[in-house]
Motif scaffolding. Structure first.
Motif, PDB file in Angstrom:
ATOM      1  N   ALA A  21      49.794  50.366  54.435  1.00  0.00           N
ATOM      2  CA  ALA A  21      50.910  51.306  54.566  1.00  0.00           C
ATOM      3  C   ALA A  21      52.219  50.670  54.112  1.00  0.00           C
ATOM      4  O   ALA A  21      53.016  51.293  53.403  1.00  0.00           O
ATOM      5  CB  ALA A  21      51.015  51.793  56.012  1.00  0.00           C
ATOM      6  N   THR A  22      52.433  49.419  54.478  1.00  0.00           N
ATOM      7  CA  THR A  22      53.666  48.709  54.110  1.00  0.00           C
ATOM      8  C   THR A  22      53.747  48.485  52.603  1.00  0.00           C
ATOM      9  O   THR A  22      54.770  48.766  51.978  1.00  0.00           O
ATOM     10  CB  THR A  22      53.728  47.348  54.842  1.00  0.00           C
ATOM     11  OG1 THR A  22      53.756  47.596  56.255  1.00  0.00           O
ATOM     12  CG2 THR A  22      54.946  46.547  54.431  1.00  0.00           C
ATOM     13  N   VAL A  23      52.659  47.984  52.032  1.00  0.00           N
ATOM     14  CA  VAL A  23      52.661  47.598  50.618  1.00  0.00           C
ATOM     15  C   VAL A  23      52.687  48.814  49.688  1.00  0.00           C
ATOM     16  O   VAL A  23      53.375  48.807  48.666  1.00  0.00           O
ATOM     17  CB  VAL A  23      51.438  46.694  50.318  1.00  0.00           C
ATOM     18  CG1 VAL A  23      51.277  46.456  48.834  1.00  0.00           C
ATOM     19  CG2 VAL A  23      51.573  45.373  51.062  1.00  0.00           C
ATOM     20  N   ASP A  27      55.520  52.749  46.207  1.00  0.00           N
ATOM     21  CA  ASP A  27      54.896  53.439  45.076  1.00  0.00           C
ATOM     22  C   ASP A  27      54.487  54.860  45.456  1.00  0.00           C
ATOM     23  O   ASP A  27      54.667  55.796  44.674  1.00  0.00           O
ATOM     24  CB  ASP A  27      53.685  52.669  44.553  1.00  0.00           C
ATOM     25  CG  ASP A  27      54.069  51.448  43.738  1.00  0.00           C
ATOM     26  OD1 ASP A  27      55.138  51.465  43.095  1.00  0.00           O
ATOM     27  OD2 ASP A  27      53.302  50.475  43.741  1.00  0.00           O
ATOM     28  N   LEU A  28      53.933  55.035  46.641  1.00  0.00           N
ATOM     29  CA  LEU A  28      53.536  56.378  47.063  1.00  0.00           C
ATOM     30  C   LEU A  28      54.743  57.286  47.248  1.00  0.00           C
ATOM     31  O   LEU A  28      54.697  58.470  46.899  1.00  0.00           O
ATOM     32  CB  LEU A  28      52.702  56.308  48.347  1.00  0.00           C
ATOM     33  CG  LEU A  28      51.296  55.728  48.186  1.00  0.00           C
ATOM     34  CD1 LEU A  28      50.646  55.500  49.547  1.00  0.00           C
ATOM     35  CD2 LEU A  28      50.426  56.638  47.320  1.00  0.00           C
ATOM     36  N   ASP A  35      52.230  59.682  52.944  1.00  0.00           N
ATOM     37  CA  ASP A  35      51.999  60.352  54.224  1.00  0.00           C
ATOM     38  C   ASP A  35      51.703  59.250  55.234  1.00  0.00           C
ATOM     39  O   ASP A  35      50.715  58.516  55.098  1.00  0.00           O
ATOM     40  CB  ASP A  35      50.834  61.328  54.113  1.00  0.00           C
ATOM     41  CG  ASP A  35      50.508  62.002  55.433  1.00  0.00           C
ATOM     42  OD1 ASP A  35      50.130  61.297  56.395  1.00  0.00           O
ATOM     43  OD2 ASP A  35      50.616  63.242  55.498  1.00  0.00           O
ATOM     44  N   GLU A  36      52.553  59.141  56.228  1.00  0.00           N
ATOM     45  CA  GLU A  36      52.499  58.070  57.232  1.00  0.00           C
ATOM     46  C   GLU A  36      51.108  57.892  57.850  1.00  0.00           C
ATOM     47  O   GLU A  36      50.675  56.768  58.098  1.00  0.00           O
ATOM     48  CB  GLU A  36      53.525  58.379  58.333  1.00  0.00           C
ATOM     49  CG  GLU A  36      53.734  57.272  59.317  1.00  0.00           C
ATOM     50  CD  GLU A  36      54.576  56.137  58.764  1.00  0.00           C
ATOM     51  OE1 GLU A  36      54.267  54.978  59.082  1.00  0.00           O
ATOM     52  OE2 GLU A  36      55.528  56.399  58.013  1.00  0.00           O
ATOM     53  N   ARG A  40      47.043  55.237  56.289  1.00  0.00           N
ATOM     54  CA  ARG A  40      46.246  54.377  57.175  1.00  0.00           C
ATOM     55  C   ARG A  40      44.819  54.922  57.332  1.00  0.00           C
ATOM     56  O   ARG A  40      43.849  54.172  57.340  1.00  0.00           O
ATOM     57  CB  ARG A  40      46.927  54.261  58.528  1.00  0.00           C
ATOM     58  CG  ARG A  40      48.219  53.474  58.475  1.00  0.00           C
ATOM     59  CD  ARG A  40      48.991  53.587  59.799  1.00  0.00           C
ATOM     60  NE  ARG A  40      50.200  52.799  59.775  1.00  0.00           N
ATOM     61  CZ  ARG A  40      51.353  53.227  59.250  1.00  0.00           C
ATOM     62  NH1 ARG A  40      51.448  54.434  58.710  1.00  0.00           N
ATOM     63  NH2 ARG A  40      52.420  52.444  59.268  1.00  0.00           N
ATOM     64  N   ARG A  41      44.707  56.242  57.482  1.00  0.00           N
ATOM     65  CA  ARG A  41      43.401  56.872  57.690  1.00  0.00           C
ATOM     66  C   ARG A  41      42.483  56.619  56.499  1.00  0.00           C
ATOM     67  O   ARG A  41      41.299  56.323  56.669  1.00  0.00           O
ATOM     68  CB  ARG A  41      43.565  58.364  57.941  1.00  0.00           C
ATOM     69  CG  ARG A  41      42.229  59.046  58.281  1.00  0.00           C
ATOM     70  CD  ARG A  41      42.364  60.538  58.540  1.00  0.00           C
ATOM     71  NE  ARG A  41      42.740  61.208  57.303  1.00  0.00           N
ATOM     72  CZ  ARG A  41      43.877  61.897  57.115  1.00  0.00           C
ATOM     73  NH1 ARG A  41      44.747  62.021  58.085  1.00  0.00           N
ATOM     74  NH2 ARG A  41      44.128  62.469  55.962  1.00  0.00           N
TER      75      ARG A  41
END
Length: 152
Positions: A21-23, A27-28, A35-36, A40-41
Motif C-alpha cells: 500500500a505504501t509503495v 503510482d496508483l 483504493d485504501e 491491501r486485499r
C-alpha cells in the motif's frame, strides 16, 4: 548493505500488504486507481508464502518478492522495497540474484509494472522488454541468458 532472502511465512502477510500500500500509492493515485482497502486485499488474496521471499537488509524487514512458476517460465510479482531501502542498489542486487537463478534454469521471466512507474527502468536495465501494454499496465518479459548479453 548486508541483505538476505528468507522464506515468507503466513504471518508476514500483514507487513507485506502494508508495504504494498505504501509503495504503490503514488503510482496508483497518479493513475486514479488507489483504493485504501483494495490495495491491501489484492495482496492478501494472492499471497503465496511458498513462492514469496522476505528481503532482510541490515537485520530489518526491507521488502519482499514473489517468483511464481508459470507455464511459460516464471512470474516476478510483489517486488516491493521499503522507501528507506530504495535507491541504495538493493533492488538491483535482489533482482540480479533472482535472474541468475532463472538463467541457470533456462526460463523466461515475466512481470507487469504500472505505467509511469520508476521500476520500469530497473527492469529494462536487467534485460526486460515490453511485450504488451494497456493504459494501466506494461507487461514485460526477459529471456534466459540476457544478463550475459548485457554484461551484468
Amino acid at each position: 548493505m548486508e541483505w538476505e532472502l528468507r522464506s515468507a511465512e503466513p504471518a508476514d502477510v500483514d507487513a507485506i500488504a502494508e508495504l504494498r500500500a505504501t509503495v504503490m500509492r503514488p503510482d496508483l493515485e497518479r493513475l486514479g486507481r488507489f483504493d485504501e482497502h483494495r490495495v491491501r486485499r489484492r495482496l492478501r488474496d494472492s499471497f503465496s508464502p511458498q513462492h514469496t521471499s522476505v528481503i532482510v537488509a541490515d537485520g530489518a524487514f526491507a521488502g519482499c518478492v514473489t517468483v511464481r512458476p508459470a507455464e511459460s517460465g516464471q512470474w516476478l510479482e510483489h517486488f516491493y522495497l521499503a522507501p528507506e531501502a530504495q535507491g541504495r542498489g538493493l533492488g538491483s542486487a535482489v533482482l540480479r540474484t533472482l535472474l541468475d537463478r532463472a538463467d541457470a534454469d533456462g526460463v523466461f521471466v515475466r512481470l507487469n509494472v504500472l505505467q509511469g512507474s520508476a521500476a520500469r527502468r530497473l527492469y529494462e536495465r536487467h534485460g526486460f522488454t515490453t511485450e504488451v501494454q494497456d493504459p494501466i499496465d506494461i507487461y514485460m518479459v526477459r529471456r534466459p541468458g540476457t544478463a550475459a548479453a548485457l554484461g551484468t
